[in-house]
Scaffold this active site. Structure first.
Site, mmCIF file in Angstrom:
data_model
loop_
_atom_site.group_PDB
_atom_site.id
_atom_site.type_symbol
_atom_site.label_atom_id
_atom_site.label_comp_id
_atom_site.label_asym_id
_atom_site.label_seq_id
_atom_site.Cartn_x
_atom_site.Cartn_y
_atom_site.Cartn_z
ATOM 1 N N PRO A 1 0.837 -1.206 0.000
ATOM 2 C CG PRO A 1 0.091 -0.954 2.204
ATOM 3 C CD PRO A 1 0.802 -1.913 1.299
ATOM 4 C CD GLN B 1 -2.820 1.283 4.804
ATOM 5 O OE1 GLN B 1 -3.206 2.015 3.896
ATOM 6 N NE2 GLN B 1 -2.538 1.726 6.013
ATOM 7 C CE1 TYR C 1 -0.846 4.039 7.984
ATOM 8 C CE2 TYR C 1 -1.951 4.883 6.021
ATOM 9 C CZ TYR C 1 -0.803 4.443 6.666
ATOM 10 O OH TYR C 1 0.385 4.405 5.973
ATOM 11 C CB THR D 1 -0.600 0.327 8.561
ATOM 12 O OG1 THR D 1 -0.589 -0.189 7.225
ATOM 13 C CG2 THR D 1 0.769 0.901 8.880
ATOM 14 C CE LYS E 1 3.108 -2.427 4.774
ATOM 15 N NZ LYS E 1 3.912 -1.339 5.371
ATOM 16 C CG HIS F 1 5.844 2.568 7.171
ATOM 17 N ND1 HIS F 1 4.613 2.147 7.598
ATOM 18 C CD2 HIS F 1 5.601 3.527 6.245
ATOM 19 C CE1 HIS F 1 3.662 2.847 6.978
ATOM 20 N NE2 HIS F 1 4.245 3.686 6.140
ATOM 21 C CB SER G 1 11.422 -2.749 4.744
ATOM 22 O OG SER G 1 10.202 -2.365 5.367
ATOM 23 N N GLY G 2 12.783 -2.804 1.395
ATOM 24 C CA GLY G 2 14.062 -2.969 0.721
ATOM 25 C C GLY G 2 14.116 -4.021 -0.355
ATOM 26 C CB VAL G 3 11.744 -6.630 -1.582
ATOM 27 C CG1 VAL G 3 11.706 -7.645 -2.731
ATOM 28 C CG2 VAL G 3 11.638 -7.328 -0.239
ATOM 29 N NE ARG G 4 14.476 -0.740 -3.496
ATOM 30 C CZ ARG G 4 13.536 -0.656 -2.566
ATOM 31 N NH1 ARG G 4 12.667 -1.649 -2.412
ATOM 32 N NH2 ARG G 4 13.434 0.402 -1.797
ATOM 33 N N GLY H 1 7.208 -2.193 -2.766
ATOM 34 C CA GLY H 1 6.693 -0.839 -2.788
ATOM 35 C C GLY H 1 7.349 0.070 -3.803
#
Length: 375
Positions: free
Chosen positions: A90, A139, A141, A167, A244, A268, A300-303, A322
């Site tokens: 999201p 998602q 809040y 989240t 999350k 995040h 977080s950081g997946v590339r 993301g």
């Protein structure tokens, strides 16, 4: 919206061969303040940097002579089939990146056959995004107004969302220095489509040394969100519940006790508590803590496809992706998103084959080495 093909995206005259190529294209195309909004982290951005360093510190121990001709990347995420162990994370205000915003991003996810997670603060409404036909999760809040929370849950149910993702790591928005320096505010034509009219005007009001987006979330979000509130949310819907923002295994255990169907190990993307543990580092602890009682995802950081394989080897059922999706979106809309996801699929297929794994179940049996420790 008609489905578009994942046409190749030409970046600076060459075809992208990895998602980082699209990162460079996006950075060149976007206004500097918008680029900072999507690329930046909180504080000194130490966690933002640590996410990438921690992923790179995970070395895989491949198996050989596996006799594999073709690998299978298919996954079951919350009981539904996906072509990859991946969902699009999201992310807010995607019309900042492309005129069609979340509509184009969801179309790219549809082409890739993976779930698309709609943000509470998306720039298209849930109902508009649902017309694309992608598999949607919503998602949520925690808002000051419980009536609005229930309204959003009901809208998610009515448009056919297949999961509710709450989240839990944003009692307030992290102090994002790039946005403060830029005095970042949304242009007038970007709206919080799911929240209007409650306080959305604050996101457009530029103030010296402030982030208007942070000001808006302070008005809309309730920082007192607690476990009893999460339990109340669980009681409001029969949709699969995803929590999350988990890093501590004790929180993962509590989420399971309250009926979570999945947890997302996440800091995040380095945008909340600066100095927080990298998600990949926390992942094995959380996997052990839940003991198979719910699915475990990580972001977080997946590339790359190799990053996905790293997460699987450490026990994850899948990942959220993301920023790379935003790079593809800003470069070429729906085809750009589809291409990012296609590149990740190609990389994962190759990584599985090179690691001697026919499928995701085999990937979870791989050994790994972190920072030189013996497997």
């Amino acid at each position: 919206m008609a489905q578009q093909s994942a046409a190749p995206v030409d970046t600076a005259g060459t075809q992208p061969v990895c998602v980082k190529d699209l990162q460079q294209s996006a950075a060149a195309r976007l206004a500097p303040a918008v680029w900072d909004f999507i690329a930046g982290g909180s504080g000194t951005e130490s966690t933002l940097d640590a996410n990438r360093a921690a992923l790179d510190s995970v070395s895989l121990v491949p198996r050989v002579l596996a006799g594999i001709k073709k690998t299978d990347t298919g996954a079951q995420l919350l009981g539904a089939s996906a072509a990859l162990p991946l969902a699009v994370a999201p992310m807010a205000y995607q019309r900042l990146l492309h005129p069609e915003g979340e509509l184009a991003a969801a179309e790219g996810a549809l082409a890739a056959q993976v779930p698309f997670v709609v943000s509470t603060i998306s720039s298209h409404s849930l109902e508009e995004i649902a017309t694309v036909g992608a598999t949607l999760w919503f998602q949520l809040y925690w808002l000051h107004d419980r009536g609005r929370v229930v309204e959003l849950i009901r809208r998610a149910e009515q448009v056919g969302c297949q999961a509710l993702m709450v989240t839990v790591d944003v009692p307030i928005m992290g102090r994002r220095l790039r946005d403060l320096r830029n005095e970042f505010a949304l242009p007038s034509w970007i709206r919080s489509a799911n929240l209007e009219p409650d306080g959305s005007s604050a996101a457009h009001s530029r103030r010296p040394g402030e982030s208007a987006v942070a000001a808006h979330t302070k008005i809309a979000f309730d920082s007192t969100f607690g476990w009893s509130d999460l339990e109340w949310i669980r009681e409001q819907t029969r949709l699969p519940l995803v929590i999350k923002g988990i890093l501590d295994p004790r929180d993962a255990e509590q989420a399971v006790r309250l009926g979570a169907d999945a947890v997302v190990v996440s800091n995040h993307g380095g945008r909340q508590l600066d100095g927080a543990l990298p998600s990949i580092t926390a992942l094995p602890w959380v996997v052990e803590a839940v003991g198979g009682q719910c699915q475990v995802l990580m972001d977080s950081g997946v590339r790359s496809g190799t990053d996905i394989l790293r997460a699987l080897a450490l026990g994850a059922d899948g990942v959220l992706v993301g920023r790379p999706v935003l790079w593809g979106l800003s470069t070429a809309g729906a085809p750009g998103v589809a291409q990012v996801l296609s590149l990740l699929r190609t990389e994962l297929e190759e990584a599985l084959l090179l690691a001697g794994c026919a499928d995701l179940a085999a990937a979870r049996t791989l050994r790994s080495v972190v920072s030189g420790m013996r497997p």
